[in-house]
Design a protein around this motif. Structure first.
Motif, PDB file in Angstrom:
ATOM      1  N   MET A 235      39.742  30.729  21.127  1.00  0.00           N
ATOM      2  CA  MET A 235      39.116  30.915  19.817  1.00  0.00           C
ATOM      3  C   MET A 235      39.392  32.294  19.236  1.00  0.00           C
ATOM      4  SD  MET A 235      37.622  28.063  19.097  1.00  0.00           S
ATOM      5  CE  MET A 235      36.446  28.509  17.822  1.00  0.00           C
ATOM      6  N   GLY A 236      40.062  33.163  20.044  1.00  0.00           N
ATOM      7  CA  GLY A 236      40.425  34.482  19.559  1.00  0.00           C
ATOM      8  C   GLY A 236      39.561  35.612  20.071  1.00  0.00           C
ATOM      9  N   HIS A 237      38.458  35.296  20.728  1.00  0.00           N
ATOM     10  CA  HIS A 237      37.581  36.341  21.252  1.00  0.00           C
ATOM     11  C   HIS A 237      38.230  37.024  22.452  1.00  0.00           C
ATOM     12  CE1 HIS A 237      34.735  34.409  18.647  1.00  0.00           C
ATOM     13  NE2 HIS A 237      34.694  33.310  19.388  1.00  0.00           N
ATOM     14  N   GLU A 238      37.976  38.305  22.596  1.00  0.00           N
ATOM     15  CA  GLU A 238      38.483  39.067  23.733  1.00  0.00           C
ATOM     16  C   GLU A 238      37.332  39.750  24.456  1.00  0.00           C
ATOM     17  OE1 GLU A 238      41.586  41.810  22.886  1.00  0.00           O
ATOM     18  OE2 GLU A 238      42.849  40.348  21.858  1.00  0.00           O
ATOM     19  N   GLY A 239      37.494  39.923  25.756  1.00  0.00           N
ATOM     20  CA  GLY A 239      36.492  40.617  26.546  1.00  0.00           C
ATOM     21  C   GLY A 239      37.063  41.045  27.883  1.00  0.00           C
ATOM     22  N   PRO A 240      36.377  41.944  28.586  1.00  0.00           N
ATOM     23  CA  PRO A 240      36.874  42.424  29.882  1.00  0.00           C
ATOM     24  C   PRO A 240      36.996  41.291  30.894  1.00  0.00           C
ATOM     25  CG  PRO A 240      35.032  43.757  29.081  1.00  0.00           C
ATOM     26  CD  PRO A 240      35.099  42.550  28.214  1.00  0.00           C
ATOM     27  N   ALA A 241      37.943  41.449  31.793  1.00  0.00           N
ATOM     28  CA  ALA A 241      38.135  40.465  32.858  1.00  0.00           C
ATOM     29  C   ALA A 241      38.556  41.194  34.131  1.00  0.00           C
ATOM     30  CB  ALA A 241      39.190  39.439  32.468  1.00  0.00           C
ATOM     31  N   PHE A 242      38.315  40.533  35.256  1.00  0.00           N
ATOM     32  CA  PHE A 242      38.679  41.073  36.570  1.00  0.00           C
ATOM     33  C   PHE A 242      39.437  39.996  37.338  1.00  0.00           C
ATOM     34  CE2 PHE A 242      34.856  43.133  35.106  1.00  0.00           C
ATOM     35  CZ  PHE A 242      35.011  44.467  35.429  1.00  0.00           C
ATOM     36  N   LEU A 243      40.568  40.367  37.920  1.00  0.00           N
ATOM     37  CA  LEU A 243      41.342  39.443  38.738  1.00  0.00           C
ATOM     38  C   LEU A 243      41.138  39.838  40.194  1.00  0.00           C
ATOM     39  CD1 LEU A 243      43.133  40.194  35.951  1.00  0.00           C
ATOM     40  CD2 LEU A 243      44.486  38.313  36.874  1.00  0.00           C
ATOM     41  N   VAL A 244      40.126  39.225  40.824  1.00  0.00           N
ATOM     42  CA  VAL A 244      39.714  39.621  42.172  1.00  0.00           C
ATOM     43  C   VAL A 244      39.389  38.388  43.011  1.00  0.00           C
ATOM     44  CG1 VAL A 244      38.816  41.907  41.547  1.00  0.00           C
ATOM     45  CG2 VAL A 244      37.340  39.904  41.312  1.00  0.00           C
ATOM     46  N   SER A 245      39.620  38.496  44.310  1.00  0.00           N
ATOM     47  CA  SER A 245      39.250  37.435  45.261  1.00  0.00           C
ATOM     48  C   SER A 245      39.719  36.055  44.801  1.00  0.00           C
ATOM     49  CB  SER A 245      37.727  37.421  45.474  1.00  0.00           C
ATOM     50  OG  SER A 245      37.278  38.645  45.994  1.00  0.00           O
ATOM     51  N   SER A 246      40.973  35.987  44.361  1.00  0.00           N
ATOM     52  CA  SER A 246      41.568  34.732  43.883  1.00  0.00           C
ATOM     53  C   SER A 246      40.771  34.112  42.752  1.00  0.00           C
ATOM     54  CB  SER A 246      41.682  33.723  45.039  1.00  0.00           C
ATOM     55  OG  SER A 246      42.469  34.246  46.080  1.00  0.00           O
ATOM     56  N   ALA A 247      40.126  34.955  41.954  1.00  0.00           N
ATOM     57  CA  ALA A 247      39.324  34.463  40.837  1.00  0.00           C
ATOM     58  C   ALA A 247      39.566  35.327  39.607  1.00  0.00           C
ATOM     59  CB  ALA A 247      37.839  34.479  41.195  1.00  0.00           C
ATOM     60  N   LEU A 248      39.446  34.690  38.445  1.00  0.00           N
ATOM     61  CA  LEU A 248      39.459  35.417  37.186  1.00  0.00           C
ATOM     62  C   LEU A 248      38.017  35.463  36.692  1.00  0.00           C
ATOM     63  CD1 LEU A 248      40.787  36.761  34.723  1.00  0.00           C
ATOM     64  CD2 LEU A 248      41.129  34.460  33.772  1.00  0.00           C
ATOM     65  N   VAL A 249      37.410  36.631  36.774  1.00  0.00           N
ATOM     66  CA  VAL A 249      36.030  36.809  36.333  1.00  0.00           C
ATOM     67  C   VAL A 249      36.053  37.265  34.881  1.00  0.00           C
ATOM     68  CG1 VAL A 249      33.832  37.959  36.782  1.00  0.00           C
ATOM     69  CG2 VAL A 249      35.398  37.467  38.680  1.00  0.00           C
ATOM     70  N   TRP A 250      35.413  36.497  33.997  1.00  0.00           N
ATOM     71  CA  TRP A 250      35.450  36.811  32.575  1.00  0.00           C
ATOM     72  C   TRP A 250      34.109  36.440  31.944  1.00  0.00           C
ATOM     73  CZ3 TRP A 250      35.234  32.794  28.829  1.00  0.00           C
ATOM     74  CH2 TRP A 250      35.326  31.498  29.351  1.00  0.00           C
ATOM     75  N   GLY A 251      34.026  36.508  30.627  1.00  0.00           N
ATOM     76  CA  GLY A 251      32.823  36.093  29.926  1.00  0.00           C
ATOM     77  C   GLY A 251      31.640  37.003  30.171  1.00  0.00           C
ATOM     78  N   PHE A 252      30.452  36.415  30.159  1.00  0.00           N
ATOM     79  CA  PHE A 252      29.212  37.175  30.307  1.00  0.00           C
ATOM     80  C   PHE A 252      29.206  38.008  31.582  1.00  0.00           C
ATOM     81  CE2 PHE A 252      24.985  37.496  32.189  1.00  0.00           C
ATOM     82  CZ  PHE A 252      24.264  38.097  31.166  1.00  0.00           C
TER      83      PHE A 252
END
Length: 232
Positions: free
Chosen positions: A185-202
């Motif tokens: 939808m075009g929104h951007e926010g911080p993310a973490f690529l850790v422990s075989s996971a992409l942590v994003w959002g809230f």
């Protein structure tokens, strides 16, 4: 001005700050001083609407130093399916009223139901300002905990939880593991690529702000983008 958990939300005497490890002092300070607007632009509706809920942000001492407990939500859930998240969920009548510590009890209860965590080994020490998740209508109280006596954790109900895991804080602060997630939808926010996971959002947004206000953040490349799947 310093703001205590009692001034932000009812805690029912459930918060204790004695005996915390020294490395948690910056997080404790941030919890008592940060303003809602410093955490997110999405704040609870002024009319008091939204579904009351809480998440447990649990810090522990792991094999690789300080760590955070996270889980991956089951892909079949109606809201935030498949996303890495903090343990947590809605306030239930059994938790009691928000004014008497109900949201803190909700955070512990949900963590037990989702991860098998033994709440007796958790010391709650802080509460962040309430935030809002517009897509699901949740008003979320982030509750900070110290895993004083770690207990075994894992998937309790596969219909709710796909995976339970811990992430070293050192991995979260490593610039190589950081990026900006771009939603379809075009929104951007911080993310973490850790422990075989992409942590994003809230969840990623709250972690990002904790790292920043605790003074743990390291310079990272905000031009690095990760595009989310259209089902996100």
């Amino acid at each position: 001005m310093t703001r205590t958990g009692e001034e932000i939300h009812g805690t029912g005497g459930l918060l204790r700050r004695d005996g915390l490890p020294a490395w948690l002092t910056p997080v404790d300070h941030a919890a008592r001083t940060v303003a809602p607007e410093q955490l997110s632009s999405f704040l609870p509706p002024a009319d008091g609407g939204g579904r009351q809920s809480a998440v447990l942000i649990l810090f522990g001492d792991g094999a690789h130093g300080p760590e955070l407990l996270l889980m991956e939500r089951a892909g079949s859930l109606r809201s935030h399916a498949g996303q890495p998240s903090f343990p947590g969920g809605s306030l239930d009548p059994e938790d009691g009223s928000p004014a008497q510590g109900g949201l803190l009890r909700a955070a512990l209860r949900e963590a037990r139901e989702e991860t098998g965590l033994d709440p007796s080994g958790v010391q709650l020490f802080g509460v962040l300002p309430r935030l809002y998740i517009p897509v699901s209508g949740f008003v979320v109280t982030p509750v900070l905990g110290w895993w004083r006596a770690p207990s075994p954790v894992g998937v309790v109900d596969p219909a709710e939880t796909a995976r339970v895991f811990t992430v070293p804080v050192a991995d979260l602060t490593d610039p190589a593991n950081r990026a900006m997630a771009v939603h379809p939808m075009g929104h951007e926010g911080p993310a973490f690529l850790v422990s075989s996971a992409l942590v994003w959002g809230f969840t990623a947004g709250v972690i990002d702000r904790i790292l920043h206000y605790a003074g743990w953040e390291r310079p990272w490349d905000r031009s690095r983008k990760v595009t989310l799947d259209r089902r996100s």
